[in-house]
Design a protein around this motif. Structure first.
Motif, PDB file in Angstrom:
ATOM      1  N   ARG A 287       0.822  -1.151   0.010  1.00  0.00           N
ATOM      2  CA  ARG A 287       0.198  -0.119   0.062  1.00  0.00           C
ATOM      3  C   ARG A 287       0.703   1.334   0.011  1.00  0.00           C
ATOM      4  N   ALA A 288       1.826   1.101   0.821  1.00  0.00           N
ATOM      5  CA  ALA A 288       2.954   2.485   0.870  1.00  0.00           C
ATOM      6  C   ALA A 288       3.427   2.542  -0.386  1.00  0.00           C
ATOM      7  N   ILE A 289       3.962   1.179  -1.009  1.00  0.00           N
ATOM      8  CA  ILE A 289       4.719   1.545  -2.346  1.00  0.00           C
ATOM      9  C   ILE A 289       3.819   2.147  -3.584  1.00  0.00           C
ATOM     10  N   ASN A 290       2.484   1.653  -3.383  1.00  0.00           N
ATOM     11  CA  ASN A 290       1.367   2.208  -4.342  1.00  0.00           C
ATOM     12  C   ASN A 290       1.204   3.707  -4.126  1.00  0.00           C
ATOM     13  N   VAL A 291       1.135   4.091  -3.014  1.00  0.00           N
ATOM     14  CA  VAL A 291       0.805   5.686  -2.629  1.00  0.00           C
ATOM     15  C   VAL A 291       2.209   6.445  -2.819  1.00  0.00           C
ATOM     16  N   LEU A 292       3.280   5.728  -2.918  1.00  0.00           N
ATOM     17  CA  LEU A 292       4.524   6.537  -3.289  1.00  0.00           C
ATOM     18  C   LEU A 292       4.645   6.599  -4.707  1.00  0.00           C
ATOM     19  N   CYS A 293       4.323   5.472  -5.485  1.00  0.00           N
ATOM     20  CA  CYS A 293       4.247   5.270  -6.788  1.00  0.00           C
ATOM     21  C   CYS A 293       3.366   6.589  -7.558  1.00  0.00           C
ATOM     22  N   GLY A 294       2.091   6.397  -7.090  1.00  0.00           N
ATOM     23  CA  GLY A 294       1.153   7.328  -7.175  1.00  0.00           C
ATOM     24  C   GLY A 294       1.435   8.873  -7.163  1.00  0.00           C
ATOM     25  N   THR A 295       1.878   9.069  -5.928  1.00  0.00           N
ATOM     26  CA  THR A 295       2.351  10.296  -5.506  1.00  0.00           C
ATOM     27  C   THR A 295       3.259  10.760  -6.534  1.00  0.00           C
ATOM     28  N   VAL A 296       4.296  10.083  -6.895  1.00  0.00           N
ATOM     29  CA  VAL A 296       5.423  10.425  -7.717  1.00  0.00           C
ATOM     30  C   VAL A 296       4.662  10.847  -9.118  1.00  0.00           C
ATOM     31  N   LEU A 297       3.744   9.763  -9.772  1.00  0.00           N
ATOM     32  CA  LEU A 297       3.176   9.968 -11.007  1.00  0.00           C
ATOM     33  C   LEU A 297       2.278  11.185 -10.817  1.00  0.00           C
ATOM     34  N   MET A 298       1.569  11.420  -9.604  1.00  0.00           N
ATOM     35  CA  MET A 298       0.864  12.643  -9.409  1.00  0.00           C
ATOM     36  C   MET A 298       1.853  13.992  -9.725  1.00  0.00           C
ATOM     37  N   LEU A 299       2.881  14.032  -9.203  1.00  0.00           N
ATOM     38  CA  LEU A 299       3.890  15.113  -9.105  1.00  0.00           C
ATOM     39  C   LEU A 299       4.151  15.466 -10.663  1.00  0.00           C
ATOM     40  N   TYR A 300       4.370  14.105 -11.476  1.00  0.00           N
ATOM     41  CA  TYR A 300       4.762  14.217 -12.950  1.00  0.00           C
ATOM     42  C   TYR A 300       3.544  14.738 -13.531  1.00  0.00           C
ATOM     43  N   GLY A 301       2.274  14.634 -13.237  1.00  0.00           N
ATOM     44  CA  GLY A 301       1.055  15.102 -13.690  1.00  0.00           C
ATOM     45  C   GLY A 301       0.728  16.616 -13.629  1.00  0.00           C
ATOM     46  N   LEU A 302       1.263  16.864 -12.285  1.00  0.00           N
ATOM     47  CA  LEU A 302       1.130  18.274 -12.013  1.00  0.00           C
ATOM     48  C   LEU A 302       1.999  19.160 -12.735  1.00  0.00           C
ATOM     49  N   HIS A 303       3.234  18.669 -12.796  1.00  0.00           N
ATOM     50  CA  HIS A 303       4.549  19.190 -13.576  1.00  0.00           C
ATOM     51  C   HIS A 303       4.137  19.338 -15.028  1.00  0.00           C
ATOM     52  N   LEU A 304       3.267  18.493 -15.643  1.00  0.00           N
ATOM     53  CA  LEU A 304       2.972  18.438 -16.907  1.00  0.00           C
ATOM     54  C   LEU A 304       2.047  19.731 -17.309  1.00  0.00           C
ATOM     55  N   GLY A 305       1.016  19.733 -16.116  1.00  0.00           N
ATOM     56  CA  GLY A 305       0.043  20.550 -16.186  1.00  0.00           C
ATOM     57  C   GLY A 305       0.433  22.103 -16.096  1.00  0.00           C
ATOM     58  N   TYR A 306       1.517  22.189 -15.322  1.00  0.00           N
ATOM     59  CA  TYR A 306       2.065  23.355 -15.162  1.00  0.00           C
ATOM     60  C   TYR A 306       2.656  23.815 -16.486  1.00  0.00           C
ATOM     61  N   THR A 307       3.452  22.840 -17.017  1.00  0.00           N
ATOM     62  CA  THR A 307       4.182  23.194 -18.302  1.00  0.00           C
ATOM     63  C   THR A 307       3.048  23.291 -19.635  1.00  0.00           C
ATOM     64  N   PHE A 308       1.711  22.818 -19.450  1.00  0.00           N
ATOM     65  CA  PHE A 308       0.727  23.129 -20.178  1.00  0.00           C
ATOM     66  C   PHE A 308       0.273  24.608 -20.171  1.00  0.00           C
ATOM     67  N   VAL A 309       0.329  25.121 -19.012  1.00  0.00           N
ATOM     68  CA  VAL A 309      -0.165  26.497 -18.597  1.00  0.00           C
ATOM     69  C   VAL A 309       0.891  27.524 -19.153  1.00  0.00           C
ATOM     70  N   GLN A 310       2.138  27.075 -18.761  1.00  0.00           N
ATOM     71  CA  GLN A 310       3.114  27.855 -19.510  1.00  0.00           C
ATOM     72  C   GLN A 310       3.233  28.105 -20.875  1.00  0.00           C
ATOM     73  N   PHE A 311       2.804  26.945 -21.451  1.00  0.00           N
ATOM     74  CA  PHE A 311       2.818  27.132 -22.755  1.00  0.00           C
ATOM     75  C   PHE A 311       2.085  27.929 -23.493  1.00  0.00           C
ATOM     76  N   PHE A 312       0.890  28.426 -23.129  1.00  0.00           N
ATOM     77  CA  PHE A 312       0.072  29.377 -23.614  1.00  0.00           C
ATOM     78  C   PHE A 312       0.702  30.632 -22.934  1.00  0.00           C
ATOM     79  N   GLN A 313       1.404  30.926 -22.402  1.00  0.00           N
ATOM     80  CA  GLN A 313       2.013  32.097 -21.692  1.00  0.00           C
ATOM     81  C   GLN A 313       3.077  32.742 -22.494  1.00  0.00           C
ATOM     82  N   ILE A 314       3.834  31.756 -23.241  1.00  0.00           N
ATOM     83  CA  ILE A 314       4.913  32.221 -24.049  1.00  0.00           C
ATOM     84  C   ILE A 314       4.393  33.282 -25.233  1.00  0.00           C
TER      85      ILE A 314
END
Length: 203
Positions: A176-203
């Motif tokens: 369960r801890a590994i699932n949460v850890l892996c999921g959290t890391v992936l969530m951070l990846y997703g949020l980073h991609l989302g931030y990059t997506f927003v920045q894309f339209f501010q260039i």
């Protein structure tokens, strides 16, 4: 020489913990060895297809089709966050020899997502492999690329075997801890991609 150069560069490229590695680790912990190896081969297939595309110039397409970058970023963000949420909310049962895999179609779609909907992997692969291709003599491109592709197979199969060999020592709480850890890391990846997506339209 060029084969081993490609092999070492390929290992250095796939070894850092990323979405593909997390997906393979999660599969090796959740499924039978047979299904985990099958999943590894599916990931290898998509990784090799990405490497070939990067080596032969997918970056050129992205440079000329700006809207395609936005599509990849936007869709990739949503899909990665969806996979991460599924990992975090999943409650593993005690591991047994009984296979509990997702369907083959689901496995293939998720493997495709963590590979082809990962803009960072596309950009990194294009920069690394594209740059190497420019510096290689034409006759040495094939040995180099062969080494890169072999590195993908060696890494993901070795990772699967290593994780699967020690998974029976893991309790549901650890899983369960590994699932949460892996999921959290992936969530951070997703949020980073989302931030990059927003920045894309501010260039």
């Amino acid at each position: 020489m060029f084969f081993f150069q490609g092999l070492t560069m390929g290992l250095a490229y796939v070894a850092p913990i990323g979405m593909q590695n997390l997906f393979v680790i999660h599969s090796a912990l959740s499924h039978s060895l047979r299904r985990a190896i099958m999943t590894a081969f599916i990931v290898i297939f998509f990784d090799i297809s990405l490497s070939l595309s990067c080596f032969y110039g997918i970056g050129t397409l992205l440079d000329h089709v700006t809207w395609l970058q936005a599509v990849i970023l936007g869709v990739g963000t949503l899909l990665v966050l969806y996979i991460a949420y599924g990992m975090i909310r999943d409650i593993p049962a005690p591991i047994s020899l009984k296979d509990q895999p997702a369907s083959l179609r689901q496995t293939m779609s998720k493997a495709c997502i963590v590979t082809w909907m990962n803009p960072q992997a596309i950009l990194d692969g294009t920069m690394l492999l594209g740059a190497f291709r420019v510096t290689l003599p034409a006759a040495e491109s094939t040995p180099f690329l062969t080494g890169v592709l072999l590195a993908s197979g060696l890494w993901f199969l070795s990772l699967t075997g290593f994780v699967a060999a020690f998974r029976h020592a893991m309790t549901p709480r650890i899983l369960r801890a590994i699932n949460v850890l892996c999921g959290t890391v992936l969530m951070l990846y997703g949020l980073h991609l989302g931030y990059t997506f927003v920045q894309f339209f501010q260039i």
